[in-house]
Design a protein around this motif. Structure first.
Motif: not given
Length: 275
Positions: A179, A224, A248, A251-252, A254-256, A258-259
């Protein structure tokens, strides 16, 4: 034992029938009657006749088993008894009529009835008595045993919670680092280090299956992770002349991360020691 020798259509047929034992049966017991039927070669038994026949209300047919060897049919009928007499009494287990098909046509063979003895659950006129009266538990004993049980349950719960809390959370710190950075390559590096720590070995772009073997719950994120492994290869092993948009990609990632962090919290009890 019952046995008969008869001549049907000019062919000798020998039948023997006997119970597994003749006495010592109580209500609910299984009772086995075995018959041996010797017929000439080429005579076929109609299997449907094994189950036919009337039975008294207190007797129920549970199963039929048949074997054939050396010209002899060996048949075992298993019954269950539902009669509780007041005294020891003889009862008759009905015979059976078996049908055979021979070269000259169809004929019947009678299996004779057998007699067994049923016993009462208690002697006639006997009154139930208790030879031993269990003592009433004291209140102190009840509270003492209850306290021990509560302590065991509490100790197990505390141990379970402690083991869960002390399991390493590898992706929690990565979430914060990814982040804070604006560099997709640095974010990829931090996430890759956490995945290697999770797998317990160095990972290369072709090692996705190895990671999933070490951490099976991650299989739900396989698409992912496959993208991430391909990104690792493109970034460090064969730089792409037309790379993806950096914002992009970041961002991807960061989402991964968190998952993966959420998955690690849920799947702490997986096969892998690290959870």
């Amino acid at each position: 034992m019952g046995g008969i020798a008869i001549l049907i259509l000019g062919l000798p047929v020998v039948v023997e029938a006997q119970p597994e034992r003749a006495f010592g049966y109580w209500v609910g017991d299984l009772l086995v009657v075995e018959a041996r039927v010797r017929v000439s070669s080429g005579h076929r038994l109609d299997r449907s006749s094994l189950h036919e026949g009337d039975l008294p209300e207190w007797l129920e047919l549970r199963s039929v088993h048949r074997t054939y060897r050396g010209g002899i049919h060996r048949i075992r009928w298993t019954y269950q008894v539902f009669l509780s007499p007041l005294d020891v009494i003889p009862v008759q287990i009905p015979g059976r009529t078996l049908r055979f098909q021979g070269p000259e046509g169809t004929y019947s063979v009678e299996v004779p009835p057998v007699t067994v003895y049923l016993s009462p659950l208690a002697g006639s006129g006997a009154e139930p008595t208790l030879e031993f009266v269990p003592p009433q538990p004291s209140r102190r004993a009840v509270y003492g045993h209850g306290g021990v049980l509560a302590g065991l349950i509490g100790g197990w719960t505390a141990l379970w919670a402690w083991r869960r809390r002390r399991r390493p959370r590898l992706f929690r710190a990565v979430v914060r680092r990814v982040r804070e950075t604006q560099d997709p390559t640095e974010a990829l590096t931090r996430l890759w280090e956490a995945l290697e720590a999770k797998a317990g070995t160095a990972l290369f772009p072709h090692d996705l299956d190895r990671l999933l073997q070490r951490w099976p719950p991650a299989g739900r994120l396989r698409p992912d992770l496959a993208w991430l492994f391909e990104l690792r290869e493109v970034t460090f092993y064969r730089p792409d002349p037309d790379p993806e948009d950096g914002s992009e990609v970041l961002a991807r990632i960061r989402r991964l991360v968190q998952d993966l962090d959420r998955l690690e919290r849920r799947s702490w009890s997986s096969r892998d020691p690290t959870g």
